[in-house]
Scaffold this motif. Structure first.
Motif, PDB file in Angstrom:
ATOM      1  N   LEU A 133       0.822  -1.209   0.000  1.00 50.59           N
ATOM      2  CA  LEU A 133       0.000   0.000   0.000  1.00 50.59           C
ATOM      3  C   LEU A 133       0.861   1.266   0.000  1.00 50.59           C
ATOM      4  O   LEU A 133       0.490   2.281  -0.602  1.00 50.59           O
ATOM      5  CB  LEU A 133      -0.935  -0.007   1.215  1.00 50.59           C
ATOM      6  CG  LEU A 133      -2.106  -0.988   1.131  1.00 50.59           C
ATOM      7  CD1 LEU A 133      -2.759  -1.173   2.494  1.00 50.59           C
ATOM      8  CD2 LEU A 133      -3.141  -0.513   0.117  1.00 50.59           C
ATOM      9  N   ARG A 134       2.021   1.189   0.653  1.00 49.09           N
ATOM     10  CA  ARG A 134       2.932   2.349   0.601  1.00 49.09           C
ATOM     11  C   ARG A 134       3.430   2.582  -0.820  1.00 49.09           C
ATOM     12  O   ARG A 134       3.577   3.731  -1.267  1.00 49.09           O
ATOM     13  CB  ARG A 134       4.117   2.140   1.555  1.00 49.09           C
ATOM     14  CG  ARG A 134       5.109   3.310   1.544  1.00 49.09           C
ATOM     15  CD  ARG A 134       4.427   4.601   1.959  1.00 49.09           C
ATOM     16  NE  ARG A 134       5.267   5.788   1.800  1.00 49.09           N
ATOM     17  CZ  ARG A 134       5.299   6.535   0.704  1.00 49.09           C
ATOM     18  NH1 ARG A 134       4.558   6.203  -0.353  1.00 49.09           N
ATOM     19  NH2 ARG A 134       6.046   7.616   0.656  1.00 49.09           N
ATOM     20  N   CYS A 135       3.659   1.508  -1.559  1.00 47.68           N
ATOM     21  CA  CYS A 135       4.063   1.654  -2.962  1.00 47.68           C
ATOM     22  C   CYS A 135       2.955   2.329  -3.762  1.00 47.68           C
ATOM     23  O   CYS A 135       3.216   3.160  -4.637  1.00 47.68           O
ATOM     24  CB  CYS A 135       4.390   0.295  -3.572  1.00 47.68           C
ATOM     25  SG  CYS A 135       5.849  -0.515  -2.866  1.00 47.68           S
ATOM     26  N   LEU A 136       1.702   1.983  -3.454  1.00 48.81           N
ATOM     27  CA  LEU A 136       0.574   2.595  -4.159  1.00 48.81           C
ATOM     28  C   LEU A 136       0.513   4.099  -3.908  1.00 48.81           C
ATOM     29  O   LEU A 136       0.148   4.869  -4.799  1.00 48.81           O
ATOM     30  CB  LEU A 136      -0.750   1.980  -3.687  1.00 48.81           C
ATOM     31  CG  LEU A 136      -1.342   0.851  -4.516  1.00 48.81           C
ATOM     32  CD1 LEU A 136      -0.457  -0.375  -4.448  1.00 48.81           C
ATOM     33  CD2 LEU A 136      -2.738   0.530  -4.042  1.00 48.81           C
ATOM     34  N   LYS A 137       0.835   4.488  -2.690  1.00 47.67           N
ATOM     35  CA  LYS A 137       0.731   5.913  -2.343  1.00 47.67           C
ATOM     36  C   LYS A 137       1.627   6.761  -3.229  1.00 47.67           C
ATOM     37  O   LYS A 137       1.308   7.912  -3.532  1.00 47.67           O
ATOM     38  CB  LYS A 137       1.076   6.107  -0.866  1.00 47.67           C
ATOM     39  CG  LYS A 137       0.839   7.520  -0.363  1.00 47.67           C
ATOM     40  CD  LYS A 137       1.098   7.621   1.134  1.00 47.67           C
ATOM     41  CE  LYS A 137       0.844   9.040   1.627  1.00 47.67           C
ATOM     42  NZ  LYS A 137       1.107   9.178   3.082  1.00 47.67           N
ATOM     43  N   GLY A 138       2.760   6.186  -3.653  1.00 48.43           N
ATOM     44  CA  GLY A 138       3.630   6.877  -4.583  1.00 48.43           C
ATOM     45  C   GLY A 138       4.461   7.971  -3.931  1.00 48.43           C
ATOM     46  O   GLY A 138       4.610   8.034  -2.715  1.00 48.43           O
ATOM     47  N   ILE A 139       4.997   8.846  -4.770  1.00 48.26           N
ATOM     48  CA  ILE A 139       5.917   9.905  -4.325  1.00 48.26           C
ATOM     49  C   ILE A 139       5.251  11.254  -4.543  1.00 48.26           C
ATOM     50  O   ILE A 139       4.885  11.608  -5.672  1.00 48.26           O
ATOM     51  CB  ILE A 139       7.240   9.845  -5.112  1.00 48.26           C
ATOM     52  CG1 ILE A 139       7.909   8.472  -4.935  1.00 48.26           C
ATOM     53  CG2 ILE A 139       8.181  10.954  -4.676  1.00 48.26           C
ATOM     54  CD1 ILE A 139       9.082   8.235  -5.867  1.00 48.26           C
ATOM     55  N   GLU A 140       5.078  11.982  -3.472  1.00 48.95           N
ATOM     56  CA  GLU A 140       4.518  13.327  -3.579  1.00 48.95           C
ATOM     57  C   GLU A 140       5.621  14.298  -3.981  1.00 48.95           C
ATOM     58  O   GLU A 140       6.693  14.344  -3.365  1.00 48.95           O
ATOM     59  CB  GLU A 140       3.917  13.767  -2.242  1.00 48.95           C
ATOM     60  CG  GLU A 140       3.337  15.173  -2.285  1.00 48.95           C
ATOM     61  CD  GLU A 140       2.951  15.702  -0.916  1.00 48.95           C
ATOM     62  OE1 GLU A 140       2.511  16.871  -0.846  1.00 48.95           O
ATOM     63  OE2 GLU A 140       3.097  14.960   0.077  1.00 48.95           O
ATOM     64  N   VAL A 141       5.387  15.046  -5.033  1.00 46.37           N
ATOM     65  CA  VAL A 141       6.339  16.072  -5.464  1.00 46.37           C
ATOM     66  C   VAL A 141       5.627  17.416  -5.421  1.00 46.37           C
ATOM     67  O   VAL A 141       4.713  17.681  -6.201  1.00 46.37           O
ATOM     68  CB  VAL A 141       6.875  15.781  -6.885  1.00 46.37           C
ATOM     69  CG1 VAL A 141       7.853  16.879  -7.304  1.00 46.37           C
ATOM     70  CG2 VAL A 141       7.550  14.424  -6.934  1.00 46.37           C
ATOM     71  N   SER A 142       6.038  18.247  -4.458  1.00 41.85           N
ATOM     72  CA  SER A 142       5.428  19.561  -4.279  1.00 41.85           C
ATOM     73  C   SER A 142       6.516  20.545  -3.879  1.00 41.85           C
ATOM     74  O   SER A 142       7.693  20.166  -3.694  1.00 41.85           O
ATOM     75  CB  SER A 142       4.356  19.500  -3.191  1.00 41.85           C
ATOM     76  OG  SER A 142       4.960  19.202  -1.937  1.00 41.85           O
ATOM     77  N   GLU A 143       6.135  21.797  -3.715  1.00 44.15           N
ATOM     78  CA  GLU A 143       7.098  22.809  -3.288  1.00 44.15           C
ATOM     79  C   GLU A 143       7.736  22.420  -1.963  1.00 44.15           C
ATOM     80  O   GLU A 143       8.945  22.586  -1.762  1.00 44.15           O
ATOM     81  CB  GLU A 143       6.404  24.163  -3.158  1.00 44.15           C
ATOM     82  CG  GLU A 143       7.353  25.330  -2.913  1.00 44.15           C
ATOM     83  CD  GLU A 143       8.255  25.627  -4.107  1.00 44.15           C
ATOM     84  OE1 GLU A 143       9.372  26.130  -3.883  1.00 44.15           O
ATOM     85  OE2 GLU A 143       7.851  25.344  -5.245  1.00 44.15           O
ATOM     86  N   ASP A 144       6.915  21.871  -1.048  1.00 44.38           N
ATOM     87  CA  ASP A 144       7.450  21.473   0.257  1.00 44.38           C
ATOM     88  C   ASP A 144       8.276  20.194   0.160  1.00 44.38           C
ATOM     89  O   ASP A 144       9.343  20.086   0.770  1.00 44.38           O
ATOM     90  CB  ASP A 144       6.307  21.271   1.250  1.00 44.38           C
ATOM     91  CG  ASP A 144       5.663  22.581   1.664  1.00 44.38           C
ATOM     92  OD1 ASP A 144       6.329  23.631   1.561  1.00 44.38           O
ATOM     93  OD2 ASP A 144       4.489  22.553   2.083  1.00 44.38           O
ATOM     94  N   SER A 145       7.775  19.206  -0.622  1.00 41.58           N
ATOM     95  CA  SER A 145       8.433  17.903  -0.586  1.00 41.58           C
ATOM     96  C   SER A 145       9.771  17.875  -1.308  1.00 41.58           C
ATOM     97  O   SER A 145      10.612  17.027  -1.009  1.00 41.58           O
ATOM     98  CB  SER A 145       7.509  16.826  -1.172  1.00 41.58           C
ATOM     99  OG  SER A 145       7.331  16.996  -2.560  1.00 41.58           O
ATOM    100  N   VAL A 146      10.008  18.783  -2.259  1.00 38.32           N
ATOM    101  CA  VAL A 146      11.340  18.798  -2.886  1.00 38.32           C
ATOM    102  C   VAL A 146      12.411  19.283  -1.913  1.00 38.32           C
ATOM    103  O   VAL A 146      13.614  19.083  -2.138  1.00 38.32           O
ATOM    104  CB  VAL A 146      11.360  19.636  -4.178  1.00 38.32           C
ATOM    105  CG1 VAL A 146      10.469  19.024  -5.241  1.00 38.32           C
ATOM    106  CG2 VAL A 146      10.972  21.091  -3.922  1.00 38.32           C
ATOM    107  N   SER A 147      11.964  19.947  -0.848  1.00 37.82           N
ATOM    108  CA  SER A 147      12.787  20.165   0.352  1.00 37.82           C
ATOM    109  C   SER A 147      13.968  21.113   0.153  1.00 37.82           C
ATOM    110  O   SER A 147      14.954  21.058   0.906  1.00 37.82           O
ATOM    111  CB  SER A 147      13.305  18.824   0.897  1.00 37.82           C
ATOM    112  OG  SER A 147      12.244  17.930   1.131  1.00 37.82           O
ATOM    113  N   LEU A 148      13.899  22.017  -0.801  1.00 37.61           N
ATOM    114  CA  LEU A 148      15.038  22.905  -1.040  1.00 37.61           C
ATOM    115  C   LEU A 148      15.349  23.767   0.176  1.00 37.61           C
ATOM    116  O   LEU A 148      16.518  23.930   0.574  1.00 37.61           O
ATOM    117  CB  LEU A 148      14.770  23.783  -2.267  1.00 37.61           C
ATOM    118  CG  LEU A 148      15.923  24.674  -2.728  1.00 37.61           C
ATOM    119  CD1 LEU A 148      17.151  23.837  -3.055  1.00 37.61           C
ATOM    120  CD2 LEU A 148      15.509  25.508  -3.931  1.00 37.61           C
TER     121      LEU A 148
END
Length: 479
Positions: A376-391
């Motif tokens: 199920l964690r694989c299903l959730k996938g990878i969130e890519v957002s301004e916050d998640s790219v973590s610059l």
């Protein structure tokens, strides 16, 4: 959780499979339909041939797909366990008809009993990642088929308030079971408003033949308000073409015929498009549920379900291994992950099944819950957002901070939202593992099983309801 990220079939391949299924239905058709089914299907446009095969014009299939129920809710006795089958929403659960129980400590197989089935339901009721309980084993200690069918329903429903799936040997036994379900629900109206048991129905005998008695059961269940799993279970290389694409074509064709059947009797009745083709090990002809080919078959079927926008289910998580060992782990994880990523609404047989569906194991069911959590964690996938790219986090850590992220606010927040932790899986260092007296995975699973089974099932019926059921039906489980 939504899947659908994985598509093993190209758009061209999907359309080719669809056209081949339409051709199979219009040119080959299906044999052995019962008289009642012939009457219902010909009334909506199917054609009964002089060769005894009923054929389905493409226009009838297309019209049925357009009119079919596109969103099915499978109810639990407890509404918090309701399952919404639509789009690419994924649910994992048990299923099968194992005739043996696996004892992980003696490494032996024995015949399964009604108590084993009840215990499996009780365990599944406590596992967060097991979303429904379809009967995973046969009550081999009840030789009378009617009593076995009725006790299967009772044992499952008395063990869990999640949705339950089961099958019936004869139409008369299904009628008796529906009468029992009225008692459990508190009346026929309450049952019809929230049917918490569905009929897993092998309505076809592949290749391309209706199963007469199962069809009669299906008709009874439809009229009784029970959702239907249209289950086509050909075996590639034996009762279905050896090619993966051909096995999918046949399964799709058979289930489309079943969809016509259901909607001819009750338009819009809740039906699950159950393409369950299995794989043969072509060296021996034996079934191989844990193979990569099985994972591809299931994923391809799930993609066809999405093409039709129909609620669907298929088999995954089966181990050919006889015990919950490393072989079982890779076999179960491979198909469970691919089934989820392909957006399969109902992933049946996802936990507990061994020996190519001949054996069921309580410990493996518990370990499967951990495994499905990772899927199920694989299903959730990878969130890519301004916050998640973590610059900003990288900048603050590298320029002004400690040079690591262990104590950052982001790390602490994501610990509870983006990371899944196994209940029983061991992630300690070798040193800590030794200090903890070398905990063993199977031993821990057995301890959890015994802890769950040490108290009475919370799903048991109240005293008056249970007494009414036992007065009218021969229940084998002790009170």
């Amino acid at each position: 959780m939504a899947g659908g990220q994985y598509n093993p079939l190209s758009e061209t391949a999907v359309n080719r499979i669809h056209q081949a299924a339409l051709a199979a239905l219009s040119e080959i058709g299906l044999a052995n339909a019962p008289a009642s089914g012939i009457a219902a299907m010909t009334a909506v446009g199917a054609i009964m041939g002089t060769d005894g095969r009923i054929r389905f014009p493409a226009a009838l299939i297309e019209d049925t797909i357009a009119r079919a129920n596109r969103s099915v809710t499978l109810c639990g006795r407890d509404p918090r366990h309701d399952l919404e089958l639509s789009g690419s929403r994924v649910h994992y659960g048990t299923a099968g008809a194992a005739v043996h129980m696996v004892d992980v400590h003696t490494r032996e197989y024995r015949e399964s009993t009604v108590q084993d089935l009840h215990d499996a339901a009780r365990i599944a009721d406590q596992l967060d990642n097991i979303h429904f309980v379809q009967r995973p084993m046969v009550c081999r200690d009840i030789p009378d088929n009617r009593e076995m069918d009725l006790n299967t329903v009772y044992a499952c429903c008395a063990g869990t308030t999640k949705h339950v799936g089961t099958s019936f040997t004869e139409a008369a036994f299904a009628r008796d079971a529906i009468e029992m379900l009225h008692v459990m629900a508190g009346g026929e109206d309450a049952w019809r408003a929230r049917p918490f048991v569905s009929n897993s129905n092998c309505f076809v005998v592949p290749p391309m033949k209706f199963a007469t008695e199962s069809c009669e059961v299906m008709e009874t269940c439809i009229r009784g308000g029970m959702p239907i799993l249209l289950l086509s279970a050909g075996q590639a290389g034996a009762t279905a073409p050896a090619s993966i694409a051909g096995a999918i074509v046949q399964a799709v064709a058979e289930c489309l015929a079943g969809l016509v059947y259901v909607n001819a009797i009750a338009p819009g009745h809740p039906a699950i498009f159950g393409t369950w083709p299995f794989v043969s090990d072509l060296r021996t002809g034996a079934m191989s549920g844990g193979s990569g080919e099985q994972a591809l078959l299931t994923a391809g079927c799930a993609q066809m379900h999405r093409f039709y926008a129909l609620p669907g289910g298929a088999a995954a998580g089966i181990a050919d291994s006889k015990l919950p060992d490393m072989q079982a782990g890779w076999e179960q994880m491979c198909s469970n992950v691919m089934a989820g990523l392909s957006g399969l609404n109902m992933v049946y047989e996802a936990a507990g099944m061994h020996a190519s569906l001949l054996g069921f194991c309580h410990e493996s069911l518990i370990l499967g819950d951990d495994l499905i959590g990772q899927a199920l964690r694989c299903l959730k996938g990878i969130e890519v957002s301004e916050d998640s790219v973590s610059l900003d986090v990288i900048r603050a850590t590298c320029l002004d901070g400690p040079g690591h992220y262990l104590g950052s606010d982001q790390t602490l927040a994501l610990m509870q939202t983006d990371y899944v932790y196994p209940t029983l899986g061991d992630r300690t260092s070798p040193k800590e593992w030794i200090e903890r007296d070398r905990p063993d995975l199977l031993t821990r699973a057995t301890e959890m099983k015994e802890r769950i089974l040490s108290s009475r099932s919370a799903a048991r019926f109240d005293a008056l309801t249970d007494a009414e059921i036992r007065k009218r039906f021969a229940i084998h489980l002790p009170q």
